[in-house]
Design an enzyme around this catalytic site. Structure first.
Site, PDB file in Angstrom:
ATOM      1  N   CYS A  50       0.851  -1.198   0.000  1.00 36.23           N
ATOM      2  CA  CYS A  50       0.000   0.000   0.000  1.00 36.23           C
ATOM      3  C   CYS A  50       0.886   1.247   0.000  1.00 36.23           C
ATOM      4  CB  CYS A  50      -0.900   0.047   1.224  1.00 36.23           C
ATOM      5  SG  CYS A  50      -1.765  -1.468   1.637  1.00 36.23           S
ATOM      6  N   CYS A  84       2.223   3.093  -3.233  1.00 39.73           N
ATOM      7  CA  CYS A  84       1.404   4.093  -3.923  1.00 39.73           C
ATOM      8  C   CYS A  84       0.899   5.194  -2.994  1.00 39.73           C
ATOM      9  CB  CYS A  84       0.204   3.432  -4.594  1.00 39.73           C
ATOM     10  SG  CYS A  84       0.686   2.231  -5.846  1.00 39.73           S
ATOM     11  N   CYS A 144     -36.219   1.869  14.050  1.00 40.47           N
ATOM     12  CA  CYS A 144     -35.415   1.739  15.257  1.00 40.47           C
ATOM     13  C   CYS A 144     -34.554   2.966  15.509  1.00 40.47           C
ATOM     14  CB  CYS A 144     -34.522   0.503  15.170  1.00 40.47           C
ATOM     15  SG  CYS A 144     -35.421  -0.998  15.551  1.00 40.47           S
ATOM     16  N   ARG A 157     -21.385  -3.512  10.609  1.00 36.65           N
ATOM     17  CA  ARG A 157     -22.494  -2.996  11.416  1.00 36.65           C
ATOM     18  C   ARG A 157     -23.795  -2.979  10.608  1.00 36.65           C
ATOM     19  NH1 ARG A 157     -24.226  -3.261  16.232  1.00 36.65           N
ATOM     20  NH2 ARG A 157     -25.751  -4.302  14.923  1.00 36.65           N
ATOM     21  N   CYS A 192     -27.047  -5.399  11.394  1.00 38.75           N
ATOM     22  CA  CYS A 192     -28.355  -4.853  11.757  1.00 38.75           C
ATOM     23  C   CYS A 192     -29.410  -5.299  10.764  1.00 38.75           C
ATOM     24  CB  CYS A 192     -28.307  -3.321  11.790  1.00 38.75           C
ATOM     25  SG  CYS A 192     -28.226  -2.664  13.457  1.00 38.75           S
TER      26      CYS A 192
HETATM   27  C1  HEC Z   1      -0.294   0.412  -7.491  1.00 37.32           C
HETATM   28  C2  HEC Z   1      -0.877   1.468  -6.710  1.00 37.32           C
HETATM   29  C3  HEC Z   1      -1.792   1.153  -5.545  1.00 37.32           C
HETATM   30  C4  HEC Z   1      -1.584   0.287  -4.498  1.00 37.32           C
HETATM   31  C5  HEC Z   1      -0.441  -0.701  -4.322  1.00 37.32           C
HETATM   32  C6  HEC Z   1      -2.683   0.483  -3.588  1.00 37.32           C
HETATM   33  N1  HEC Z   1      -3.519   1.438  -4.049  1.00 37.32           N
HETATM   34 FE1  HEC Z   1      -5.014   2.313  -3.028  1.00 37.32          FE
HETATM   35  N2  HEC Z   1      -5.439   3.492  -4.643  1.00 37.32           N
HETATM   36  C7  HEC Z   1      -4.784   3.450  -5.840  1.00 37.32           C
HETATM   37  C8  HEC Z   1      -5.498   4.271  -6.812  1.00 37.32           C
HETATM   38  C9  HEC Z   1      -5.134   4.489  -8.269  1.00 37.32           C
HETATM   39  C10 HEC Z   1      -6.605   4.834  -6.111  1.00 37.32           C
HETATM   40  C11 HEC Z   1      -7.666   5.779  -6.653  1.00 37.32           C
HETATM   41  C12 HEC Z   1      -7.244   7.165  -6.387  1.00 37.32           C
HETATM   42  C13 HEC Z   1      -8.290   8.178  -6.779  1.00 37.32           C
HETATM   43  O1  HEC Z   1      -9.090   7.950  -7.664  1.00 37.32           O
HETATM   44  O2  HEC Z   1      -8.276   9.226  -6.129  1.00 37.32           O
HETATM   45  C14 HEC Z   1      -6.510   4.329  -4.743  1.00 37.32           C
HETATM   46  C15 HEC Z   1      -7.360   4.730  -3.720  1.00 37.32           C
HETATM   47  C16 HEC Z   1      -7.250   4.310  -2.418  1.00 37.32           C
HETATM   48  C17 HEC Z   1      -8.002   4.855  -1.308  1.00 37.32           C
HETATM   49  C18 HEC Z   1      -8.946   6.038  -1.376  1.00 37.32           C
HETATM   50  C19 HEC Z   1      -8.130   7.317  -1.371  1.00 37.32           C
HETATM   51  C20 HEC Z   1      -8.941   8.572  -1.420  1.00 37.32           C
HETATM   52  O3  HEC Z   1      -8.310   9.633  -1.564  1.00 37.32           O
HETATM   53  O4  HEC Z   1     -10.155   8.539  -1.318  1.00 37.32           O
HETATM   54  C21 HEC Z   1      -7.644   4.153  -0.201  1.00 37.32           C
HETATM   55  C22 HEC Z   1      -8.183   4.351   1.208  1.00 37.32           C
HETATM   56  C23 HEC Z   1      -6.686   3.164  -0.615  1.00 37.32           C
HETATM   57  N3  HEC Z   1      -6.441   3.298  -1.961  1.00 37.32           N
HETATM   58  C24 HEC Z   1      -6.125   2.238   0.225  1.00 37.32           C
HETATM   59  C25 HEC Z   1      -5.178   1.308  -0.177  1.00 37.32           C
HETATM   60  C26 HEC Z   1      -4.648   0.279   0.687  1.00 37.32           C
HETATM   61  C27 HEC Z   1      -5.033   0.079   2.136  1.00 37.32           C
HETATM   62  C28 HEC Z   1      -3.747  -0.424  -0.056  1.00 37.32           C
HETATM   63  C29 HEC Z   1      -2.997  -1.656   0.364  1.00 37.32           C
HETATM   64  C30 HEC Z   1      -3.804  -2.784   0.788  1.00 37.32           C
HETATM   65  C31 HEC Z   1      -3.692   0.182  -1.388  1.00 37.32           C
HETATM   66  N4  HEC Z   1      -4.597   1.211  -1.425  1.00 37.32           N
HETATM   67  C32 HEC Z   1      -2.837  -0.206  -2.398  1.00 37.32           C
HETATM   68  C33 HEC Z   1      -3.623   2.776  -6.096  1.00 37.32           C
HETATM   69  C34 HEC Z   1      -3.024   1.857  -5.271  1.00 37.32           C
HETATM   70  C1  HEC Z   2     -35.082  -3.562  15.619  1.00 40.05           C
HETATM   71  C2  HEC Z   2     -34.254  -2.422  15.727  1.00 40.05           C
HETATM   72  C3  HEC Z   2     -33.129  -2.176  14.733  1.00 40.05           C
HETATM   73  C4  HEC Z   2     -33.225  -2.108  13.360  1.00 40.05           C
HETATM   74  C5  HEC Z   2     -34.446  -2.360  12.490  1.00 40.05           C
HETATM   75  C6  HEC Z   2     -31.905  -1.729  12.896  1.00 40.05           C
HETATM   76  N1  HEC Z   2     -31.043  -1.572  13.939  1.00 40.05           N
HETATM   77 FE1  HEC Z   2     -29.177  -0.757  13.881  1.00 40.05          FE
HETATM   78  N2  HEC Z   2     -28.966  -1.047  15.873  1.00 40.05           N
HETATM   79  C7  HEC Z   2     -29.943  -1.578  16.718  1.00 40.05           C
HETATM   80  C8  HEC Z   2     -29.396  -1.688  18.061  1.00 40.05           C
HETATM   81  C9  HEC Z   2     -30.106  -2.257  19.269  1.00 40.05           C
HETATM   82  C10 HEC Z   2     -28.070  -1.177  17.990  1.00 40.05           C
HETATM   83  C11 HEC Z   2     -27.072  -1.065  19.127  1.00 40.05           C
HETATM   84  C12 HEC Z   2     -26.341  -2.332  19.198  1.00 40.05           C
HETATM   85  C13 HEC Z   2     -25.273  -2.339  20.228  1.00 40.05           C
HETATM   86  O1  HEC Z   2     -25.289  -1.563  21.175  1.00 40.05           O
HETATM   87  O2  HEC Z   2     -24.401  -3.161  20.057  1.00 40.05           O
HETATM   88  C14 HEC Z   2     -27.859  -0.779  16.609  1.00 40.05           C
HETATM   89  C15 HEC Z   2     -26.680  -0.191  16.160  1.00 40.05           C
HETATM   90  C16 HEC Z   2     -26.553   0.403  14.904  1.00 40.05           C
HETATM   91  C17 HEC Z   2     -25.481   1.287  14.517  1.00 40.05           C
HETATM   92  C18 HEC Z   2     -24.329   1.738  15.390  1.00 40.05           C
HETATM   93  C19 HEC Z   2     -24.679   2.950  16.201  1.00 40.05           C
HETATM   94  C20 HEC Z   2     -23.532   3.402  17.073  1.00 40.05           C
HETATM   95  O3  HEC Z   2     -23.612   3.221  18.292  1.00 40.05           O
HETATM   96  O4  HEC Z   2     -22.555   3.882  16.528  1.00 40.05           O
HETATM   97  C21 HEC Z   2     -25.686   1.612  13.206  1.00 40.05           C
HETATM   98  C22 HEC Z   2     -24.822   2.505  12.357  1.00 40.05           C
HETATM   99  C23 HEC Z   2     -26.888   0.931  12.779  1.00 40.05           C
HETATM  100  N3  HEC Z   2     -27.392   0.221  13.837  1.00 40.05           N
HETATM  101  C24 HEC Z   2     -27.410   0.981  11.507  1.00 40.05           C
HETATM  102  C25 HEC Z   2     -28.560   0.311  11.100  1.00 40.05           C
HETATM  103  C26 HEC Z   2     -29.021   0.236   9.730  1.00 40.05           C
HETATM  104  C27 HEC Z   2     -28.326   0.848   8.539  1.00 40.05           C
HETATM  105  C28 HEC Z   2     -30.187  -0.475   9.741  1.00 40.05           C
HETATM  106  C29 HEC Z   2     -31.045  -0.890   8.563  1.00 40.05           C
HETATM  107  C30 HEC Z   2     -30.428  -1.775   7.620  1.00 40.05           C
HETATM  108  C31 HEC Z   2     -30.457  -0.832  11.136  1.00 40.05           C
HETATM  109  N4  HEC Z   2     -29.430  -0.365  11.913  1.00 40.05           N
HETATM  110  C32 HEC Z   2     -31.581  -1.519  11.562  1.00 40.05           C
HETATM  111  C33 HEC Z   2     -31.243  -1.885  16.372  1.00 40.05           C
HETATM  112  C34 HEC Z   2     -31.752  -1.859  15.090  1.00 40.05           C
END
Ligand code: HEC
Ligand code: HEC
Length: 275
Positions: free
Chosen positions: A64, A67, A178, A220, A224
């Site tokens: 990673c 790059c 919820c 997460r 959920c």
């Molecule tokens: C050979 C080059 C290359 C390698 C190796 C690489 N990446 Fe990337 N990565 C890229 C390119 C190209 C983008 C797209 C950049 C853009 O469009 O802004 C990107 C985008 C990303 C982004 C989003 C950056 C942003 O600005 O939003 C993340 C996070 C990321 N890489 C994580 C990783 C991780 C973790 C690894 C290793 C597991 C990895 N990359 C390995 C080329 C690479």
């Molecule tokens: C029946 C109720 C219920 C529904 C439906 C539900 N969740 Fe949850 N969700 C929970 C409960 C309870 C927690 C807290 C769990 C804990 O404390 O570990 C939670 C935790 C979360 C959190 C983390 C909040 C934090 O503390 O940072 C996220 C994000 C989340 N839910 C997203 C979603 C999304 C997206 C959906 C729909 C796809 C969804 N939930 C549907 C009950 C619900």
């Protein structure tokens, strides 16, 4: 045993003191608050593991860091703007999806290799969760700033909003029932958080003490979705449930985009610590 190993490595990591106190953390049980006060955040071990992985060459010899710079220099602040659209993969990606794309497109990992895929997807696996936690931590202290400049971002955001309120499954529930309508109330003894209004995205990825695992927002949302929305199966009923959405799918990323945009302006503080 596992827990202890995390603590030890968190301490060895230099006992970085966790100062940020978010709402969720104020509500932590005492034993977890004490841990934080001692500078022992079990999630910090994942940052260290991610940093190591970040500098380790993949099958084609590139890491990673090749790059994105030593110590992820060029990724500082990137997580605060994700999910966003990327031209090279022509889609909106969250952190998990982006890392998977980089590993398979640029580092020689084989996306079709089942063993690799399984390892990547796993919570306790070596790739996705530690790397996501590490990369997210490079945005610590910065403000979330998700923009909808690209048409694909706009479209996915609208879709996410719709999904949030969409009632599905046997219980006819939605995320919003919820987390918007019933937020603040209790369900199975757990308080229902409002991730949208309270900008809770700031503390994801988060370490969940109860399950002894680091979770990304992919984990997460998918959990959920499965645990709460859908599943009611009793002896007299046919199956009536919607499956967990596949990882890295637009369903998941749309919901993430909706929640993260709502958190704009709030400061990234990862990893979170939840009970
Ligand atoms: C050979 C080059 C290359 C390698 C190796 C690489 N990446 Fe990337 N990565 C890229 C390119 C190209 C983008 C797209 C950049 C853009 O469009 O802004 C990107 C985008 C990303 C982004 C989003 C950056 C942003 O600005 O939003 C993340 C996070 C990321 N890489 C994580 C990783 C991780 C973790 C690894 C290793 C597991 C990895 N990359 C390995 C080329 C690479
Ligand atoms: C029946 C109720 C219920 C529904 C439906 C539900 N969740 Fe949850 N969700 C929970 C409960 C309870 C927690 C807290 C769990 C804990 O404390 O570990 C939670 C935790 C979360 C959190 C983390 C909040 C934090 O503390 O940072 C996220 C994000 C989340 N839910 C997203 C979603 C999304 C997206 C959906 C729909 C796809 C969804 N939930 C549907 C009950 C619900």
């Amino acid at each position: 045993m596992k827990k202890r190993a995390f603590f030890v490595s968190a301490v060895l990591a230099g006992g970085a003191v966790f100062t940020a106190v978010s709402l969720a953390q104020q509500q932590l049980p005492t034993h977890l608050k004490e841990l934080l006060e001692l500078g022992m955040h079990p999630g910090h071990a994942f940052i260290d593991e991610g940093r190591e992985m970040f500098h380790k060459p993949g099958p084609n010899g590139k890491s990673c860091a090749t790059c994105h710079g030593q110590d992820g220099k060029k990724l500082e602040g990137a997580y605060a703007k994700m999910p966003r659209y990327y031209k090279d993969i022509d889609r909106v990606a969250d952190i998990d999806t982006r890392i998977l794309a980089c590993m398979t497109k640029y580092m020689g990992y084989n996306a079709k290799d089942k063993k690799f895929k399984k390892k990547f997807n796993k919570w306790s696996g070596p790739y996705r969760v530690p790397l996501a936690t590490y990369v997210a931590s490079l945005s610590n202290g910065m403000k979330i700033n998700v923009q909808l400049d690209d048409p694909q971002e706009k479209k996915l955001y609208e879709y996410g909003k719709k999904l949030w309120y969409m009632r599905v499954g046997a219980r006819d529930f939605s995320c919003g029932i919820c987390h918007t309508v019933l937020a603040g109330k209790r369900i199975r003894l757990q308080g229902l958080p409002d991730p949208v209004k309270n900008k809770l995205y700031t503390h994801w990825p988060a370490y969940r003490f109860g399950s002894d695992r680091m979770w990304t927002m992919e984990d997460r949302v998918r959990s959920c979705w499965k645990a709460y929305l859908l599943y009611v199966k009793q002896w007299h009923q046919k199956k009536d449930w919607v499956k967990k959405p596949p990882p890295y799918s637009d369903w998941v990323i749309a919901l993430e985009l909706y929640m993260k945009k709502a958190a704009n302006g709030a400061t990234v503080e990862v990893p979170g610590l939840l009970r």
